[in-house]
Design an enzyme around this catalytic site. Structure first.
Site, PDB file in Angstrom:
ATOM      1  N   HIS A 154      23.179  22.280  -3.633  1.00 29.01           N
ATOM      2  CA  HIS A 154      22.198  23.345  -3.405  1.00 29.01           C
ATOM      3  C   HIS A 154      21.261  22.977  -2.258  1.00 29.01           C
ATOM      4  O   HIS A 154      20.945  23.804  -1.389  1.00 29.01           O
ATOM      5  CB  HIS A 154      21.366  23.590  -4.666  1.00 29.01           C
ATOM      6  N   LEU A 159      22.732  26.254 -16.483  1.00 28.42           N
ATOM      7  CA  LEU A 159      21.677  27.133 -15.978  1.00 28.42           C
ATOM      8  C   LEU A 159      22.294  28.435 -15.471  1.00 28.42           C
ATOM      9  O   LEU A 159      22.989  28.440 -14.445  1.00 28.42           O
ATOM     10  CB  LEU A 159      20.912  26.451 -14.844  1.00 28.42           C
ATOM     11  N   THR A 192      23.059  19.960  -7.823  1.00 34.25           N
ATOM     12  CA  THR A 192      21.740  20.147  -7.214  1.00 34.25           C
ATOM     13  C   THR A 192      21.734  19.661  -5.767  1.00 34.25           C
ATOM     14  O   THR A 192      21.113  20.272  -4.889  1.00 34.25           O
ATOM     15  CB  THR A 192      20.671  19.397  -8.025  1.00 34.25           C
ATOM     16  N   CYS A 214       7.222  17.046 -19.275  1.00 29.74           N
ATOM     17  CA  CYS A 214       5.829  16.903 -18.818  1.00 29.74           C
ATOM     18  C   CYS A 214       5.325  18.196 -18.165  1.00 29.74           C
ATOM     19  O   CYS A 214       6.052  18.861 -17.428  1.00 29.74           O
ATOM     20  CB  CYS A 214       5.781  15.745 -17.811  1.00 29.74           C
ATOM     21  N   GLU A 261      20.855  10.777  -8.623  1.00 29.11           N
ATOM     22  CA  GLU A 261      21.542  10.053  -9.687  1.00 29.11           C
ATOM     23  C   GLU A 261      22.006   8.707  -9.136  1.00 29.11           C
ATOM     24  O   GLU A 261      22.848   8.675  -8.243  1.00 29.11           O
ATOM     25  CB  GLU A 261      22.744  10.856 -10.193  1.00 29.11           C
TER      26      GLU A 261
END
Length: 345
Positions: free
Chosen positions: A45, A267, A42, A110, A67
Site C-alpha cells: 500500500h 480489513l 501494508t 493504546c 515486520e
C-alpha cells in the site's frame, strides 16, 4: 562506515534502494542489525501510495518495512532488560504507556497508538532503531525468518486462542499469510475440523500443509452447503475471517452455528451491511475484532509454540530474497506467486 542500504519511500511516485546514514539510538530505543524483514500488504500500500497510505499519517521520506527480526547492537539511555547481542523480534504497536488502555493491560489498542514502519522509519534496511518496548527478545532456536513473521503470526495465534478452538470445528476465510497462520494455530491448538477457503489453488495447497482438513474454492464450490453437510447441518463453532472480503464475511453467517464465535482479522475494503437481528442477536453469535497481538501474552504463546515445534511457519515463507531484489518481492506478492516474502539485508 556510517552508511547503510535501505528502501526509502521518497515521494508518492518514488521508492528506491538508497544509501542512508545508520540511525543513532536515542533514549528508550535500541538499534538492531536487521537479519530478516518480511513483506506485508501494508508495505505494498505504501509503495503504491494508495488512498490508505495517503491517509495513514506517513511523513515522507521514510524507510519502509515493519515486520523484522535482528540482533541488538546498541541500547539507548534508560533501557532496562535488553543488551547488545540479544535476538529480538519487533512488535509494531508503539504504546504511549499513559492512557487508559495502556494502564489497563490493553497497550495493543493504546489511545495514542503509533506504528513502527508507519509513523517512524522502518526495517527494510541493514539497521533499524526500534522503541525498546517493542523489541521483544526471542529464543536463539527460533530462526530469524520465523522471528520476522511473528508480528502477523501473533494476530492469527491470538484469534485462535480467543476463539477457544480446541475441539471445535473452525472455518478460516482467506489463505493469505495471516489466514494460513490461523489455520496452523487452530491445528496446533487442537481444532477438530478446519475448513480453509481461498480462490488461489496454490494457497489452498499451503493450507493443507498447515493443517486444514478441507480446502474450498468459494468461486466454484458452495462453501455454506459443504460446511453444513460436514458438520451434521449445524455449522462451525468458529469463523476466523482473514480475507477482508465483505461477501465472504456476509456469507459466513450461513455456516456459523447458533452460539458460534467469530474473529475478524481481515480489513474490508468497503462497508458491510449485516442483518444484526437474524445473524447475530437471535443467533447469539460472539463477534470479536482482533487488532494485533496482546502485549505480551500473545508473544509468550508464540514463542512456546514455535520453540516446541508444534507451530511451523515455514510453508508460508515461499521466498527469501536479498534486499536489493525488493521490487521482485513486491511483484511476486502482487501476482500471487509468493505467499510470504522475506528480505535478508
Amino acid at each position: 562506515m556510517n552508511q547503510m542500504a535501505a528502501i526509502v519511500k521518497k515521494s508518492p511516485d518514488l521508492a528506491e534502494l538508497s544509501s542512508v546514514a545508520i540511525p543513532e539510538c536515542g533514549p528508550g530505543q535500541v538499534l538492531i542489525r536487521v537479519k530478516a524483514a518480511a513483506l506485508c500488504g501494508t508495505d505494498i500500500h505504501i509503495f503504491e501510495w494508495n488512498p490508505w497510505a495517503q491517509n495513514a499519517g506517513i511523513v515522507l521520506p521514510t524507510i519502509m518495512g515493519h515486520e523484522c527480526c535482528g540482533d541488538i547492537v546498541t541500547v539507548g539511555a534508560g533501557v532496562a532488560g535488553l543488551r547488545p547481542g540479544q535476538k529480538v523480534a519487533c512488535e509494531t504497536h508503539v504504546p504511549c504507556g499513559a492512557c487508559y488502555q495502556c494502564l489497563n493491560g490493553e497497550q495493543h489498542i493504546c489511545a495514542n497508538l503509533k506504528l513502527f514502519g508507519i509513523h517512524m522509519n522502518g526495517c527494510f534496511a541493514e539497521y533499524a532503531v526500534i522503541p525498546a518496548v517493542c523489541a521483544h527478545p526471542i529464543p536463539d532456536d527460533i530462526p530469524y525468518e520465523a522471528g520476522a513473521v511473528m508480528e502477523p503470526l501473533g494476530t492469527a495465534v491470538r484469534a485462535a486462542h480467543e476463539m477457544q478452538v480446541a475441539g471445535s470445528n473452525v472455518a478460516v476465510l482467506g489463505c493469505g499469510p495471516i489466514g494460513l497462520f490461523a489455520v496452523a494455530a487452530a491445528a496446533c491448538m487442537g481444532a477438530a475440523k478446519i475448513f480453509a477457503t481461498d480462490i488461489s489453488p496454490a494457497r489452498r495447497e499451503i493450507a493443507k500443509a498447515m493443517g486444514a482438513t478441507a480446502v474450498l474454492d468459494p468461486l466454484t464450490q458452495d462453501v455454506a452447503q459443504i460446511v453444513r453437510q460436514e458438520t451434521k447441518g449445524c455449522g462451525v463453532d468458529v469463523v476466523i475471517e482473514a480475507s477482508g472480503s465483505v461477501d465472504a464475511l456476509k456469507g459466513s453467517f450461513q455456516f456459523l452455528r447458533k452460539g458460534g464465535r467469530m474473529a475478524l482479522i481481515g480489513l474490508p475494503g468497503k462497508m458491510a451491511e449485516l442483518d444484526l437481528g437474524r445473524e447475530i442477536i437471535f443467533k447469539e453469535a460472539k463477534i470479536v475484532g482482533i487488532h494485533g497481538r496482546r502485549m505480551f501474552e500473545t508473544w509468550t504463546q508464540m514463542e512456546n509454540l514455535l520453540a516446541s515445534g508444534k507451530l511451523d511457519v515455514n510453508p508460508v515463507i515461499t521466498h527469501v530474497l536479498p534486499l536489493q531484489d525488493w521490487e521482485k518481492g513486491i511483484e511476486l506478492a502482487k501476482s500471487g506467486q509468493a505467499c510470504k516474502v522475506i528480505y535478508r539485508p
